[in-house]
Design an enzyme around this catalytic site. Structure first.
Site, short mmCIF file in Angstrom:
data_model
loop_
_atom_site.label_atom_id
_atom_site.label_comp_id
_atom_site.label_asym_id
_atom_site.label_seq_id
_atom_site.Cartn_x
_atom_site.Cartn_y
_atom_site.Cartn_z
N ARG A 183 0.76 -1.40 -0.07
CA ARG A 183 -0.05 -0.04 0.11
C ARG A 183 0.97 1.37 -0.17
O ARG A 183 1.43 1.62 1.13
CB ARG A 183 -0.85 0.20 0.90
CG ARG A 183 -1.95 1.09 1.13
CD ARG A 183 -2.96 1.18 2.32
NE ARG A 183 -2.70 1.13 3.78
CZ ARG A 183 -3.68 1.15 4.66
NH1 ARG A 183 -4.82 1.39 4.25
NH2 ARG A 183 -3.14 1.17 5.90
N ASP A 469 -3.60 3.86 14.56
CA ASP A 469 -2.75 4.07 13.46
C ASP A 469 -3.08 5.51 12.98
O ASP A 469 -4.05 6.32 13.65
CB ASP A 469 -2.59 2.97 12.63
CG ASP A 469 -4.00 2.81 11.79
OD1 ASP A 469 -4.94 3.80 11.99
OD2 ASP A 469 -4.05 1.98 10.70
C1 LIG Z 1 -6.80 1.38 9.78
C2 LIG Z 1 -5.75 0.95 9.11
O1 LIG Z 1 -5.16 1.16 8.05
S1 LIG Z 1 -5.45 -0.83 9.59
C3 LIG Z 1 -4.01 -1.03 8.79
C4 LIG Z 1 -2.77 -0.50 9.40
N1 LIG Z 1 -2.43 -0.80 10.80
C5 LIG Z 1 -1.64 -1.86 10.86
O2 LIG Z 1 -1.05 -2.53 9.90
C6 LIG Z 1 -1.67 -2.25 12.23
C7 LIG Z 1 -0.59 -3.42 12.26
N2 LIG Z 1 -0.40 -4.00 13.80
C8 LIG Z 1 0.71 -3.49 14.54
O3 LIG Z 1 1.40 -2.66 14.23
C9 LIG Z 1 0.97 -4.04 15.72
O4 LIG Z 1 0.30 -5.40 16.10
C10 LIG Z 1 0.40 -3.36 17.02
C11 LIG Z 1 1.12 -2.08 17.04
C12 LIG Z 1 -1.09 -2.96 16.77
C13 LIG Z 1 0.78 -4.20 18.33
O5 LIG Z 1 2.01 -4.17 18.31
P1 LIG Z 1 2.63 -4.99 19.66
O6 LIG Z 1 1.96 -4.85 20.90
O7 LIG Z 1 4.04 -4.69 19.72
O8 LIG Z 1 2.69 -6.46 19.22
P2 LIG Z 1 3.14 -7.67 20.01
O9 LIG Z 1 4.05 -7.28 21.20
O10 LIG Z 1 1.78 -8.26 20.53
O11 LIG Z 1 3.86 -8.74 18.95
C14 LIG Z 1 3.99 -9.85 19.20
C15 LIG Z 1 4.66 -10.52 17.87
O12 LIG Z 1 3.70 -10.36 16.91
C16 LIG Z 1 4.58 -9.77 15.79
N3 LIG Z 1 3.40 -8.64 15.30
C17 LIG Z 1 2.47 -7.85 15.64
N4 LIG Z 1 1.69 -7.31 14.86
C18 LIG Z 1 2.30 -7.61 13.57
C19 LIG Z 1 1.67 -7.64 12.36
N5 LIG Z 1 0.80 -6.85 11.87
N6 LIG Z 1 2.43 -8.17 11.27
C20 LIG Z 1 3.46 -9.12 11.68
N7 LIG Z 1 3.93 -9.18 12.85
C21 LIG Z 1 3.15 -8.66 13.75
C22 LIG Z 1 5.33 -8.90 16.63
O13 LIG Z 1 6.38 -8.43 15.51
C23 LIG Z 1 5.98 -9.65 17.52
O14 LIG Z 1 6.61 -10.79 16.99
P3 LIG Z 1 8.02 -11.15 17.99
O15 LIG Z 1 7.48 -12.25 18.93
O16 LIG Z 1 8.78 -12.29 16.66
O17 LIG Z 1 8.84 -10.30 18.42
O1 LIG Z 2 -6.91 1.70 5.89
C1 LIG Z 2 -8.09 1.31 6.72
C2 LIG Z 2 -8.90 2.16 7.36
O2 LIG Z 2 -9.72 1.46 8.01
O3 LIG Z 2 -8.69 3.31 7.20
MG LIG Z 3 -6.91 3.78 5.78
#
Ligand SMILES: CC(=O)SCCNC(=O)CCNC(=O)[C@H](O)C(C)(C)COP(=O)(O)OP(=O)(O)OC[C@H]1O[C@@H](n2cnc3c(N)ncnc32)[C@H](O)[C@@H]1OP(=O)(O)O
Ligand SMILES: O=CC(=O)O
Ligand SMILES: [Mg+2]
Length: 568
Positions: A183, A469
């Site tokens: 994206r 986010d």
């Molecule tokens: C509105 C929108 O646009 S939604 C789309 C955009 N938003 C996103 O993509 C959010 C993605 N998610 C994240 O960034 C994270 O999950 C968060 C920030 C919400 C939470 O993060 P944390 O609290 O640090 O997660 P946590 O400590 O539980 O992570 C545990 C493990 O999962 C992994 N993990 C957590 N989230 C993700 C993910 N989305 N993708 C890959 N790995 C992940 C971490 O890297 C960690 O790995 P490790 O055990 O090997 O070190």
């Molecule tokens: O990108 C996704 C959203 O919910 O905003």
């Molecule tokens: Mg969005």
């Protein structure tokens, strides 16, 4: 198949900048030099980005002017609606190009920033798709963007690895991985570290251009079964913006010597104006489309932004604007009908809950909310959904698989003809619920903490057991702005409290004290909470609403060389 290096017409005599990047004529790199980044910022790749910029910059400027004009109309009392001029596109029977077999089944897609360890974890997560994010989940610092490109190149080549020194843990790809979608940023964001003919490049053309240039061939071989690359396109407001993307894709395909229609994109419907343009957007991209997605968080943000001058359309507390609100349900239903009528995926969105490690009961309650959200989506006819965290994938997978069985999607089985009756009024219906002091406090606490993280290079964070986010933080910002602007009366423990600048000032002070207690004195001092607080407060009290939090705050993360190395 031709490689880019063979396109002699697009390669000009290069020139080394002081710090070592080899740039084509008219291109200047203002970001820190790094030999790793130089693998991405090659002269030919930059020439490709410059070619895109030069061909499309006037179209992009025009599209942004049109956004401004639309904003003026809405600010003068108009509301968005279906365009009578494109009724024939909506009424006619036509279909998008067939879905590529590689991504027919997208029942669970994990999303995350283009950070090295997370990319490996996401690709290994068991999800069908990983959406690698240069947008809502990424703070667009030079370091993040360029290392993100390095990471994606290694991921597509299958060579990506990572060593977590603190835990002495090695990461590498499994044999079977999720399919990669990327994206890029929205049309509105500039890339201030790359100047083309003296002007900042368009952020999304940098993201797309560099990713496509370096990866199209390996992606098609390793991931796309001969098709691709695959993309997600954010924050569009009108089909003219989709037309620009379509033309960008055609130009890229031509330059690469790959078949027209190879690149495929899912458009997020996440602005209020765009819900009235879904057929038109799909039509513009009909040879390059692989569906639409309900970007619910930006959509809520966009409702407030579109109606910023309509005090009769104020939203209730952020936590009350859920998917059961009539305007949200109508938007999803119409999106599903539109996509399935045009033979492409109708993707669901992101539940904000994430696993709660230290509290099993709270964790089960969070998973239950995710389960309900996914059940609602699959029953409505969505073909897949988003997960924010690997820990949510089994729950999402189970719900979709229980309902869809072995069918890869519901495109042919859930036509949702009943949604044809959805009207403009349904899509605009004002959400119901109370506005409270706690809502104002939570918006403030979350907005400041999110911005503090963003300023230090982190674009998605866990706050109060929810994913935050750029999109969710936007809701907090614009809601505060609107409540202040109209001096809204909030419910404060049963008493009516009018929102004024003074009251907001007190709330900010108290919430900053609470943040300091919660994160601890040391983190509070070394973090960017005070800077974030200044920016957030200024944004909430500005006489005119800033279009985007990230655009307004961008100058704080830009660091031009040679004045100093990037601070992020
Ligand atoms: C509105 C929108 O646009 S939604 C789309 C955009 N938003 C996103 O993509 C959010 C993605 N998610 C994240 O960034 C994270 O999950 C968060 C920030 C919400 C939470 O993060 P944390 O609290 O640090 O997660 P946590 O400590 O539980 O992570 C545990 C493990 O999962 C992994 N993990 C957590 N989230 C993700 C993910 N989305 N993708 C890959 N790995 C992940 C971490 O890297 C960690 O790995 P490790 O055990 O090997 O070190
Ligand atoms: O990108 C996704 C959203 O919910 O905003
Ligand atoms: Mg969005």
């Amino acid at each position: 198949m031709l490689g880019f290096g063979t396109f002699s017409h697009s390669i000009s005599a290069g020139r080394k900048t002081g710090m070592g990047y080899d740039v084509p004529e008219g291109v200047d790199i203002r970001g820190r030099y790094d030999p790793e980044f130089a693998r991405i910022l090659t002269r030919d790749a930059l020439q490709f980005v410059a070619d895109l910029q030069r061909e499309f910059r006037n179209h992009i400027k025009y599209a942004m002017e049109c956004r401004k004009e639309a904003k003026m109309r809405y600010n003068n009392g108009a509301v968005p609606g279906f365009d009578p001029a494109t009724k024939s596109v909506r009424d006619a029977e036509w279909a998008c190009a067939p879905v590529p077999p590689a991504v027919a089944d997208r029942r669970v897609e994990i999303t995350g920033p283009v950070e090295r360890k997370m990319i490996i974890n996401a690709l290994n997560s068991g999800a069908k798709v990983f959406m690698a994010d240069f947008e809502d989940a990424l703070s667009p610092s030079w370091e993040n963007l360029m290392s993100g490109q390095v990471n994606l190149k290694d991921a597509v080549n299958g060579t990506i690895s990572f060593h977590d020194q603190a835990r002495n843990r090695a990461y590498k790809l499994n044999e079977h991985t999720a399919k990669l979608f990327v994206r890029p940023r929205g049309w509105h964001l500039p890339e201030d570290h790359i100047l083309i003919d003296g002007e900042p490049a368009t952020g999304c053309l940098v993201d797309f251009g560099l990713y496509f240039f370096h990866n199209y061939a390996a992606f098609r071989q390793n991931q796309g079964e001969g098709c691709g690359p695959f993309l997600y396109l954010p924050k569009m407001e009108h089909s003219r913006e989709a037309r620009i993307w379509n033309n960008v894709f055609e130009k890229a395909e031509k330059m690469a010597g790959i078949q027209r229609g190879s690149i495929r994109a899912t458009v997020l419907i996440e602005t209020l104006p765009a819900v009235f343009q879904m057929d038109e957007i799909l039509y513009e991209l009909r040879d390059h489309s692989v569906g639409l997605n309900c970007g619910r968080w930006d959509y809520i943000f966009s409702y407030v932004k579109t109606f910023q001058a309509h005090p009769d359309r104020l939203l209730p507390d952020r936590v009350l604007v859920g998917m059961a609100q009539h305007f949200m349900k109508s938007y999803c239903d119409l999106l599903i009908r539109t996509c399935h009528r045009r033979s492409v995926h109708a993707m669901g969105g992101m539940a904000a809950q994430i696993p709660i490690r230290d509290d099993p009961a709270a964790n089960e309650a969070a998973l239950e909310l995710v389960r309900k959200d996914k059940l609602r989506e699959v029953k409505a006819g969505h073909d897949g959904t988003w997960a924010a965290h690997p820990g949510l994938i089994p729950t999402c997978m189970e719900v979709f698989t229980n309902y869809m069985g072995n069918s890869p999607n519901q495109i042919e089985t859930m036509k949702r003809g009943d949604a044809a009756v959805i009207t403009e009024e349904d899509l605009l219906q004002i959400p119901r619920g109370v506005r409270t002091m706690e809502g104002l406090r939570l918006n403030t606490r979350v907005g400041i903490q999110y911005l503090a993280a963003w300023l230090t290079g982190t674009g998605s964070v866990p706050l109060y057991n929810l994913m935050e986010d750029a999109a969710t933080a936007e809701i907090s910002r614009v809601q505060n702005w609107q409540w202040l602007k109209y001096g809204v009366e909030l419910d404060g423990d049963g008493l009516g409290v009018k929102v004024t600048v003074d009251l907001f000032g007190r709330v900010v002070e108290e919430e900053m004290a609470r943040i300091e207690r919660e994160v601890g004195k040391d983190k509070f001092k070394t973090g960017k909470y005070k800077e974030a607080c200044r920016i957030f407060t200024q944004q909430c009290t500005a006489p005119a609403l800033d279009d985007f939090l990230t655009l307004n705050a961008y100058s704080h993360i830009v660091m031009h060389h040679p004045d100093g190395s990037s601070r992020l």
